[in-house]
Motif scaffolding. Structure first.
Motif, PDB file in Angstrom:
ATOM      1  N   UNK A   1       0.835  -1.212   0.000  1.00  0.00           N
ATOM      2  CA  UNK A   1       0.000   0.000   0.000  1.00  0.00           C
ATOM      3  C   UNK A   1       0.871   1.265   0.000  1.00  0.00           C
ATOM      4  N   UNK A   2       1.990   1.201   0.708  1.00  0.00           N
ATOM      5  CA  UNK A   2       2.882   2.369   0.799  1.00  0.00           C
ATOM      6  C   UNK A   2       3.706   2.545  -0.486  1.00  0.00           C
ATOM      7  N   UNK A   3       3.616   1.574  -1.385  1.00  0.00           N
ATOM      8  CA  UNK A   3       4.346   1.675  -2.651  1.00  0.00           C
ATOM      9  C   UNK A   3       5.790   1.209  -2.555  1.00  0.00           C
ATOM     10  N   UNK A   4       6.143   0.574  -1.427  1.00  0.00           N
ATOM     11  CA  UNK A   4       7.520   0.088  -1.241  1.00  0.00           C
ATOM     12  C   UNK A   4       7.755  -1.172  -2.064  1.00  0.00           C
ATOM     13  N   UNK A   5       6.730  -2.004  -2.127  1.00  0.00           N
ATOM     14  CA  UNK A   5       6.808  -3.248  -2.885  1.00  0.00           C
ATOM     15  C   UNK A   5       5.652  -3.234  -3.869  1.00  0.00           C
ATOM     16  N   UNK A   6       5.955  -3.510  -5.140  1.00  0.00           N
ATOM     17  CA  UNK A   6       4.876  -3.501  -6.138  1.00  0.00           C
ATOM     18  C   UNK A   6       4.216  -4.869  -6.202  1.00  0.00           C
ATOM     19  N   UNK A   7       2.881  -4.834  -6.310  1.00  0.00           N
ATOM     20  CA  UNK A   7       2.177  -6.093  -6.523  1.00  0.00           C
ATOM     21  C   UNK A   7       2.301  -6.447  -8.003  1.00  0.00           C
ATOM     22  N   UNK A   8       2.204  -7.719  -8.336  1.00  0.00           N
ATOM     23  CA  UNK A   8       2.336  -8.126  -9.740  1.00  0.00           C
ATOM     24  C   UNK A   8       1.253  -7.480 -10.585  1.00  0.00           C
ATOM     25  N   UNK A   9       1.596  -7.074 -11.837  1.00  0.00           N
ATOM     26  CA  UNK A   9       0.560  -6.524 -12.711  1.00  0.00           C
ATOM     27  C   UNK A   9      -0.574  -7.544 -12.881  1.00  0.00           C
ATOM     28  N   UNK A  10      -1.788  -7.016 -13.216  1.00  0.00           N
ATOM     29  CA  UNK A  10      -2.962  -7.893 -13.238  1.00  0.00           C
ATOM     30  C   UNK A  10      -2.804  -9.111 -14.161  1.00  0.00           C
ATOM     31  N   UNK A  11      -2.110  -8.892 -15.301  1.00  0.00           N
ATOM     32  CA  UNK A  11      -1.942 -10.014 -16.250  1.00  0.00           C
ATOM     33  C   UNK A  11      -1.223 -11.178 -15.551  1.00  0.00           C
ATOM     34  N   UNK A  12      -0.183 -10.836 -14.809  1.00  0.00           N
ATOM     35  CA  UNK A  12       0.573 -11.874 -14.092  1.00  0.00           C
ATOM     36  C   UNK A  12      -0.326 -12.556 -13.066  1.00  0.00           C
ATOM     37  N   UNK A  13      -1.126 -11.737 -12.391  1.00  0.00           N
ATOM     38  CA  UNK A  13      -2.029 -12.294 -11.377  1.00  0.00           C
ATOM     39  C   UNK A  13      -3.024 -13.244 -12.025  1.00  0.00           C
ATOM     40  N   UNK A  14      -3.560 -12.809 -13.206  1.00  0.00           N
ATOM     41  CA  UNK A  14      -4.566 -13.635 -13.899  1.00  0.00           C
ATOM     42  C   UNK A  14      -3.955 -14.951 -14.352  1.00  0.00           C
ATOM     43  N   UNK A  15      -2.667 -14.901 -14.716  1.00  0.00           N
ATOM     44  CA  UNK A  15      -1.989 -16.124 -15.171  1.00  0.00           C
ATOM     45  C   UNK A  15      -1.508 -16.974 -13.987  1.00  0.00           C
ATOM     46  N   UNK A  16      -1.889 -16.524 -12.793  1.00  0.00           N
ATOM     47  CA  UNK A  16      -1.483 -17.222 -11.554  1.00  0.00           C
ATOM     48  C   UNK A  16       0.032 -17.241 -11.372  1.00  0.00           C
ATOM     49  N   UNK A  17       0.686 -16.185 -11.816  1.00  0.00           N
ATOM     50  CA  UNK A  17       2.147 -16.146 -11.735  1.00  0.00           C
ATOM     51  C   UNK A  17       2.663 -15.070 -10.775  1.00  0.00           C
ATOM     52  N   UNK A  18       1.787 -14.657  -9.847  1.00  0.00           N
ATOM     53  CA  UNK A  18       2.195 -13.600  -8.930  1.00  0.00           C
ATOM     54  C   UNK A  18       3.434 -14.033  -8.126  1.00  0.00           C
ATOM     55  N   UNK A  19       3.478 -15.299  -7.739  1.00  0.00           N
ATOM     56  CA  UNK A  19       4.631 -15.814  -6.967  1.00  0.00           C
ATOM     57  C   UNK A  19       5.925 -15.655  -7.762  1.00  0.00           C
ATOM     58  N   UNK A  20       5.851 -15.857  -9.089  1.00  0.00           N
ATOM     59  CA  UNK A  20       7.034 -15.778  -9.939  1.00  0.00           C
ATOM     60  C   UNK A  20       7.497 -14.318 -10.067  1.00  0.00           C
ATOM     61  N   UNK A  21       6.506 -13.432 -10.156  1.00  0.00           N
ATOM     62  CA  UNK A  21       6.805 -11.995 -10.226  1.00  0.00           C
ATOM     63  C   UNK A  21       7.550 -11.557  -8.960  1.00  0.00           C
ATOM     64  N   UNK A  22       7.081 -12.034  -7.803  1.00  0.00           N
ATOM     65  CA  UNK A  22       7.721 -11.678  -6.528  1.00  0.00           C
ATOM     66  C   UNK A  22       9.142 -12.214  -6.483  1.00  0.00           C
ATOM     67  N   UNK A  23       9.329 -13.398  -7.044  1.00  0.00           N
ATOM     68  CA  UNK A  23      10.659 -14.001  -7.044  1.00  0.00           C
ATOM     69  C   UNK A  23      11.623 -13.180  -7.903  1.00  0.00           C
ATOM     70  N   UNK A  24      11.124 -12.723  -9.053  1.00  0.00           N
ATOM     71  CA  UNK A  24      11.968 -11.931  -9.951  1.00  0.00           C
ATOM     72  C   UNK A  24      12.311 -10.588  -9.301  1.00  0.00           C
TER      73      UNK A  24
END
Ligand code: UDP
Length: 249
Positions: free
Chosen positions: A198-221
């Motif tokens: 929320x504070x903008x320190x860490x970005x959440x994965x873009x929606x496309x990544x979330x939809x592809x169920x790849x949010x975990x991979x985005x965080x890893x990168x």
């Protein structure tokens, strides 16, 4: 103190998840506040389930929760694999956002506990700006002496409707479980790194990544230092498979 005995549950490696949508979970928690019934909510990802599966003390903390929700696609897939599908992800961050929205609408009060001081200050700024009807009755950063009771005393005095606990796992579940009985009211929910997002320190994965169920991979990168923690995912998958085999033999 379980208040959700009648809910449909899906048990994964010993942890019982509520079978509910995000919208309905948020509505349920709003009702808790309106009826002044306290609640303890755990938003559990595969890492939490594994840890609970392997650590008795932590499992006891999780067992005190009124609700455990699936924080991430790993849990949803695991449930599917076990033949007991859950409706959708009900993540800590999504709940945080939806509960802020609801709190603004109903003029609820909140307490924020966790994260580094500068992240906490930014989080409060964002909330004050975007949700003007919410009263932040108090806050504390997540780096404090565990035996200090200043935070407990403040919460007991100010009686916030929601207490968002962003200390990361396993601290946040331990913190809530060890004192929930001493509080009269309030909905207590562990939400991991949500203040950082929320504070903008860490970005959440873009929606496309979330939809592809790849949010975990985005965080890893984005945060390669998390790789060790991410090893929980394959271990979780192996345990689920083992469980499925056992059930079908
Ligand atoms: N944190 C904290 N106190 C501590 C350790 C961590 O408040 O003693 C905070 C940390 O600053 C971060 C959050 O807890 O804001 C943990 O974020 P992470 O993304 O690791 O959470 P998780 O993956 O467990 O949801």
């Amino acid at each position: 103190m379980k208040t959700a005995e009648n809910d449909k549950k899906v048990t994964i490696l010993g942890v019982s998840f509520i079978h509910i949508t995000l919208d309905n979970m948020v509505k349920r928690l709003v009702t808790h506040v309106q009826e002044k019934r306290k609640a303890f909510v755990v938003t559990a990802n595969p890492e939490i389930v594994l840890y609970a599966n392997e650590n008795k003390e932590y499992k006891q903390y999780i067992d005190k929760a009124d609700y455990v929700t699936p924080d991430g696609i790993g849990i949803v897939k695991g449930a599917q694999l076990l033949g007991q599908p859950l409706p959708e992800r009900v993540t800590g961050f999504d709940m945080f956002m939806n509960l802020l929205e609801a709190s603004n609408e109903h003029r609820f009060s909140i307490y924020l506990l966790g994260a580094k001081e500068e992240v906490l200050v930014k989080t409060k700024d964002v909330i004050t700006k975007n949700y003007p009807n919410i009263t932040i009755v108090g806050s504390h950063n997540g780096f404090f002496d565990w035996n200090d009771t200043v935070i407990d005393t403040e919460i007991k005095e100010k009686k916030p409707d929601f207490v968002f606990v962003a200390l990361g796992f396993p601290r946040q579940e331990q913190w809530i479980a060890q004192r929930i009985e001493t509080f009269q009211q309030g909905v207590f929910i562990g939400i991991g790194g949500s203040f950082d997002v929320l504070a903008g320190e860490v970005k959440r994965a873009p929606e496309v990544w979330q939809k592809l169920n790849l949010e975990w991979f985005y965080r890893l990168v984005k945060q390669p230092s998390r790789w060790r923690r991410m090893l929980a995912l394959p271990r979780f998958a192996v345990k689920i498979f083992g469980n499925k085999m056992k059930r079908s033999s």
